[in-house]
Scaffold this motif. Structure first.
Motif, PDB file in Angstrom:
ATOM      1  N   LYS A   1       0.819  -1.212   0.000  1.00 25.26           N
ATOM      2  CA  LYS A   1       0.000   0.000   0.000  1.00 25.26           C
ATOM      3  C   LYS A   1       0.856   1.267   0.000  1.00 25.26           C
ATOM      4  N   SER A   2       2.077   1.149   0.458  1.00 29.71           N
ATOM      5  CA  SER A   2       2.974   2.300   0.505  1.00 29.71           C
ATOM      6  C   SER A   2       3.585   2.552  -0.876  1.00 29.71           C
ATOM      7  N   LYS A   3       3.380   3.770  -1.388  1.00 31.95           N
ATOM      8  CA  LYS A   3       3.942   4.103  -2.695  1.00 31.95           C
ATOM      9  C   LYS A   3       5.465   4.100  -2.651  1.00 31.95           C
ATOM     10  N   LYS A   4       6.018   4.589  -1.538  1.00 31.96           N
ATOM     11  CA  LYS A   4       7.473   4.638  -1.410  1.00 31.96           C
ATOM     12  C   LYS A   4       8.068   3.237  -1.405  1.00 31.96           C
ATOM     13  N   LEU A   5       7.479   2.358  -0.601  1.00 34.71           N
ATOM     14  CA  LEU A   5       7.981   0.972  -0.522  1.00 34.71           C
ATOM     15  C   LEU A   5       7.805   0.259  -1.847  1.00 34.71           C
ATOM     16  N   ALA A   6       6.667   0.481  -2.509  1.00 34.07           N
ATOM     17  CA  ALA A   6       6.423  -0.158  -3.803  1.00 34.07           C
ATOM     18  C   ALA A   6       7.468   0.284  -4.824  1.00 34.07           C
ATOM     19  N   LYS A   7       7.816   1.548  -4.786  1.00 32.06           N
ATOM     20  CA  LYS A   7       8.808   2.067  -5.725  1.00 32.06           C
ATOM     21  C   LYS A   7      10.185   1.474  -5.436  1.00 32.06           C
ATOM     22  N   GLU A   8      10.533   1.371  -4.153  1.00 31.01           N
ATOM     23  CA  GLU A   8      11.837   0.817  -3.779  1.00 31.01           C
ATOM     24  C   GLU A   8      11.957  -0.654  -4.177  1.00 31.01           C
ATOM     25  N   LEU A   9      10.837  -1.369  -4.082  1.00 31.15           N
ATOM     26  CA  LEU A   9      10.858  -2.808  -4.413  1.00 31.15           C
ATOM     27  C   LEU A   9      10.578  -3.061  -5.884  1.00 31.15           C
ATOM     28  N   GLY A  10      10.184  -2.021  -6.594  1.00 34.11           N
ATOM     29  CA  GLY A  10       9.936  -2.180  -8.014  1.00 34.11           C
ATOM     30  C   GLY A  10       8.667  -2.933  -8.325  1.00 34.11           C
ATOM     31  N   VAL A  11       7.609  -2.730  -7.523  1.00 33.34           N
ATOM     32  CA  VAL A  11       6.323  -3.384  -7.761  1.00 33.34           C
ATOM     33  C   VAL A  11       5.245  -2.322  -7.818  1.00 33.34           C
ATOM     34  N   GLU A  12       4.089  -2.704  -8.324  1.00 32.32           N
ATOM     35  CA  GLU A  12       2.977  -1.774  -8.415  1.00 32.32           C
ATOM     36  C   GLU A  12       2.280  -1.664  -7.058  1.00 32.32           C
ATOM     37  N   VAL A  13       1.821  -0.471  -6.761  1.00 36.59           N
ATOM     38  CA  VAL A  13       1.132  -0.238  -5.505  1.00 36.59           C
ATOM     39  C   VAL A  13      -0.297  -0.766  -5.584  1.00 36.59           C
ATOM     40  N   ASN A  14      -0.766  -1.305  -4.461  1.00 35.48           N
ATOM     41  CA  ASN A  14      -2.145  -1.821  -4.323  1.00 35.48           C
ATOM     42  C   ASN A  14      -2.479  -2.924  -5.336  1.00 35.48           C
ATOM     43  N   LYS A  15      -1.470  -3.622  -5.801  1.00 31.52           N
ATOM     44  CA  LYS A  15      -1.695  -4.728  -6.721  1.00 31.52           C
ATOM     45  C   LYS A  15      -1.522  -6.047  -5.983  1.00 31.52           C
ATOM     46  N   LYS A  16      -2.404  -7.014  -6.256  1.00 33.80           N
ATOM     47  CA  LYS A  16      -2.298  -8.330  -5.636  1.00 33.80           C
ATOM     48  C   LYS A  16      -1.082  -9.058  -6.201  1.00 33.80           C
ATOM     49  N   LEU A  17      -0.187  -9.442  -5.308  1.00 28.01           N
ATOM     50  CA  LEU A  17       1.061 -10.076  -5.711  1.00 28.01           C
ATOM     51  C   LEU A  17       1.193 -11.457  -5.085  1.00 28.01           C
ATOM     52  N   THR A  18       2.047 -12.286  -5.681  1.00 26.76           N
ATOM     53  CA  THR A  18       2.292 -13.631  -5.175  1.00 26.76           C
ATOM     54  C   THR A  18       3.696 -13.726  -4.583  1.00 26.76           C
ATOM     55  N   TYR A  19       3.943 -14.829  -3.934  1.00 22.91           N
ATOM     56  CA  TYR A  19       5.279 -15.079  -3.392  1.00 22.91           C
ATOM     57  C   TYR A  19       6.309 -15.088  -4.508  1.00 22.91           C
ATOM     58  N   ARG A  20       5.925 -15.589  -5.669  1.00 20.12           N
ATOM     59  CA  ARG A  20       6.843 -15.644  -6.807  1.00 20.12           C
ATOM     60  C   ARG A  20       7.278 -14.247  -7.249  1.00 20.12           C
ATOM     61  N   ASP A  21       6.368 -13.275  -7.117  1.00 21.87           N
ATOM     62  CA  ASP A  21       6.696 -11.912  -7.534  1.00 21.87           C
ATOM     63  C   ASP A  21       7.817 -11.310  -6.697  1.00 21.87           C
ATOM     64  N   PHE A  22       8.002 -11.822  -5.466  1.00 25.18           N
ATOM     65  CA  PHE A  22       9.036 -11.288  -4.577  1.00 25.18           C
ATOM     66  C   PHE A  22      10.292 -12.158  -4.562  1.00 25.18           C
ATOM     67  N   LEU A  23      10.312 -13.205  -5.386  1.00 25.41           N
ATOM     68  CA  LEU A  23      11.398 -14.173  -5.314  1.00 25.41           C
ATOM     69  C   LEU A  23      12.761 -13.512  -5.546  1.00 25.41           C
ATOM     70  N   LYS A  24      12.829 -12.603  -6.532  1.00 23.92           N
ATOM     71  CA  LYS A  24      14.097 -11.951  -6.849  1.00 23.92           C
ATOM     72  C   LYS A  24      14.365 -10.737  -5.962  1.00 23.92           C
ATOM     73  N   LYS A  25      13.426 -10.425  -5.084  1.00 27.97           N
ATOM     74  CA  LYS A  25      13.558  -9.246  -4.236  1.00 27.97           C
ATOM     75  C   LYS A  25      13.822  -9.608  -2.777  1.00 27.97           C
ATOM     76  N   PHE A  26      14.055 -10.921  -2.511  1.00 28.34           N
ATOM     77  CA  PHE A  26      14.253 -11.371  -1.133  1.00 28.34           C
ATOM     78  C   PHE A  26      15.444 -10.675  -0.471  1.00 28.34           C
ATOM     79  N   LEU A  27      16.550 -10.648  -1.188  1.00 22.86           N
ATOM     80  CA  LEU A  27      17.756 -10.057  -0.600  1.00 22.86           C
ATOM     81  C   LEU A  27      17.549  -8.569  -0.340  1.00 22.86           C
ATOM     82  N   LEU A  28      16.832  -7.911  -1.239  1.00 20.27           N
ATOM     83  CA  LEU A  28      16.569  -6.486  -1.063  1.00 20.27           C
ATOM     84  C   LEU A  28      15.692  -6.245   0.165  1.00 20.27           C
ATOM     85  N   VAL A  29      14.631  -7.036   0.320  1.00 19.22           N
ATOM     86  CA  VAL A  29      13.736  -6.906   1.476  1.00 19.22           C
ATOM     87  C   VAL A  29      14.505  -7.185   2.763  1.00 19.22           C
ATOM     88  N   ARG A  30      15.311  -8.240   2.747  1.00 14.81           N
ATOM     89  CA  ARG A  30      16.054  -8.607   3.965  1.00 14.81           C
ATOM     90  C   ARG A  30      17.059  -7.529   4.352  1.00 14.81           C
TER      91      ARG A  30
END
Length: 634
Positions: A169-198
């Motif tokens: 829901k956060s526009k800033k966080l969505a931009k940092e992670l490179g995903v769309e805001v308020n969009k339904k996402l799956t675990y697969r969508d974050f697979l390449k972003k694990f290291l970034l989130v951690r």
């Protein structure tokens, strides 16, 4: 063992899954034939669903949906499935222990069970360290319920990597992670972003206060971590070996997380996900296309691991429900026979025999199909042996009816055939109806087809002989002057004893030869071996007493009637001892049933014998008194 925190987190994540209003009107015929590796055997998905539902619900289908429909609900729409009351808890102490709200059928949903178990995790973790023999009934059932709930959760997480239940829901966080805001996402969508989130979460480790964006990041990381635990979901192994390892079947999660896939398996999983979408949206066209494609891929690529013909035959066998149909005809035959005793005897008796014959053909056909599917004789589990003995009993009784032509054979066949069917059904839940793999000592088709088949045929003949003895006792009780009928029954009893002794002796000898090959000794005074010998000695004693004249007809019939007790103790009872090399493949929960059966048999046999003995004694005294009076008058 899973910790209390992890267990609660898993439950919380399940409750957050989106619910969809799926319908149970989709055709599951193709899906039911999809091969899956379960309990060491490749089987159709329909069998897997039935076995899994049996362990929870103690039946192979729900009132409003089949096992296949239920398993798809669990796989594709777990939030809705979690509300279905499929966990059967019979023990009231267990219900109270988990603080569950008792209902009429003692059925509970996964959400109710998991909530109750969450308060008992420490206790259950300790119980798992205790040997099964040292647990109370309540403790054992708590452990089993806990294990079943974990298996259910594991199954429900099979496709969780594709669940669209993450949202930024956060526009800033969505931009940092490179995903769309308020969009339904799956675990697969974050697979390449694990290291970034951690890395972002690690950077917040020393902070005391967090912004709303940072709180959302921490929550996201926790949920992704919880979802990653589903990578252990290896129960739903529908993907055959891809790189030559014959025993390495994978679940979608294991393939997805471990990188064990191939172009074929990737296409296969994508088709499963298309099927899930069709299920959730109730899209009939997409469902038909996806289910057809799924089965086509399985047939074209997985045939070296799973024979499509055998898989289809097993799925058809499940759908036919042959043994339910056979017992229906047996019961109909019994009812027609009972009506023939009141009116139209010739017509109704003929119809009764026809119904019996149809039931027997269906019964045998069911056994033949099991033989083909399992590639072995159908006598390796308690369930199978009961159903097989039932077929032998019916066959022997049909032959008896062909000789007597008075309905007795029909009566014995329908009575014993129905009883053994019902007993067999009660043991289906123990895994016998799942056509599972054999323990190593039983894994010999030659000895299964010789020793086990022969000894079980002997059991069937014993039951026929014992039932005829019961009929003799009751007929002598109520129709003592029917000498011709009693004499014919005596002959039939003797013939049945000869057949029973023949098969039991041969089966016991063959068992000794098998034991010599498997364990290096012909006889070891094992409880099962002693039980087989006891049956033979009992039959020999009865025959010797009859032929020598030591046993008069009444006590000959009484001792022969007790052969039912002897066989049941040798067949079921020795397993309660839980010792010996033959303590495999059976349930240890039959003590009460055995005691009850033996007590009833003792009463059913003893009361007629006592009544007949007193009546005969009174009759003899009356004759003596009459003779004395006659002599006095003379």
């Amino acid at each position: 063992m899973i910790s209390r925190f992890i267990f609660l987190a898993l439950i919380a994540l399940q409750l957050c899954l989106p619910a969809f209003a799926s319908k149970a009107s989709l055709d599951t015929a193709d899906i039911g034939q999809v091969p899956i590796l379960h309990q060491g055997r490749i089987k159709p998905l329909d069998t897997f669903a039935r076995v899994f539902l049996l362990t929870l619900y103690q039946k192979s289908s729900l009132p409003e949906m089949t096992a296949s429909e239920w398993i798809l609900e669990v796989l594709f729409n777990p939030k809705k499935a979690n509300e279905l009351k499929v966990f059967k808890v019979r023990n009231l102490d267990v219900i109270q222990n988990l603080s569950l709200v008792k209902n009429e059928k003692n059925l509970f949903s996964f959400n109710e069970i998991s909530k109750g178990l969450s308060h008992k995790l420490n206790e259950i973790n300790k119980l798992t360290q205790v040997d099964k023999e040292n647990r109370t009934i309540v403790q054992q059932q708590l452990v089993e319920l806990y294990q079943s709930s974990l298996a259910y959760y594991e199954l429900a997480g099979t496709f969780s990597f594709a669940f669209s239940d993450f949202e930024i829901k956060s526009k800033k966080l969505a931009k940092e992670l490179g995903v769309e805001v308020n969009k339904k996402l799956t675990y697969r969508d974050f697979l390449k972003k694990f290291l970034l989130v951690r890395s972002k979460v690690d950077a917040l480790e020393k902070k005391d206060k967090f912004t709303e964006d940072e709180k959302e990041l921490i929550t996201l990381a926790a949920r992704l971590q919880a979802r990653s635990w589903d990578a252990n979901s290896g129960l739903f192994r529908v993907i055959p070996p891809q790189w030559g390892k014959e025993d390495a079947w994978f679940s979608p999660w294991l393939m997805f997380d471990g990188g064990r896939g191939s172009p074929v398996s990737s296409k296969y999983v994508k088709t499963w996900l298309d099927l899930r979408l069709a299920f959730l949206t109730n899209n009939q066209d997409l469902w038909s296309q996806s289910s057809s494609n799924l089965l086509k891929i399985a047939h074209e690529n997985f045939s070296p691991h799973a024979d499509p013909k055998l898989i289809k035959l097993e799925e058809s066998y499940n759908r036919w429900d042959l043994f339910t149909k056979s017992i229906s005809f047996y019961i109909l035959s019994f009812l027609l026979l009972a009506l023939s005793w009141m009116f139209a005897p010739a017509l109704l008796k003929k119809l009764s025999f026809i119904s019996l014959g149809i039931g027997f053909v269906i019964h045998v056909f069911g056994l033949v199909v099991r033989c083909i599917v399992m590639a072995r004789p159908p006598v390796s589990t308690l369930y199978e042996s009961i159903i097989f003995v039932g077929a032998i009993v019916v066959l022997g009784s049909i032959l008896l009816e062909k000789v007597r032509k008075d309905g007795l054979g029909i009566f014995v066949a329908t009575l014993l055939g129905s009883i053994l069917h019902f007993i067999g059904f009660s043991y289906a839940i123990e895994g016998g109806d799942s056509m599972g793999m054999l323990v190593a000592v039983l894994n010999s088709n030659f000895w299964l087809a010789t020793h086990v088949v022969t000894i079980t045929i002997g059991y069937g003949c014993c039951f026929v002989a014992g039932t005829l003895a019961h009929v003799y006792l009751f007929r002598r009780t109520f129709k003592p002057n029917d000498k011709t009928s009693l004499l014919n029954l005596n002959k039939n009893m003797m013939g049945s004893v000869i057949f029973a002794l023949l098969f039991c002796l041969i089966g016991t000898i063959l068992g000794g030869i098998w034991a010599d090959q498997s364990w290096g000794r012909f006889w070891g005074w094992d409880p099962k071996e002693n039980g087989a010998m006891l049956i033979c000695l009992w039959l020999l004693m009865v025959m010797h007493g009859k032929i020598s004249g030591i046993l008069k007809p009444l006590f000959y019939a009484a001792l022969l009637a007790f052969i039912n007790v002897v066989v049941v103790l040798a067949w079921f009872g020795v397993n309660l001892l839980n010792v010996g090399l033959h303590s495999y493949g059976f349930t240890d929960s039959v003590a009460f049933k055995l005691v009850l059966f033996c007590a009833i048999e003792f009463m059913v046999i003893s009361l007629p014998v006592l009544w007949i003995s007193l009546r005969d004694h009174a009759f003899k005294r009356a004759q003596i008194e009459l003779l004395k009076n006659t002599v006095t008058e003379l």
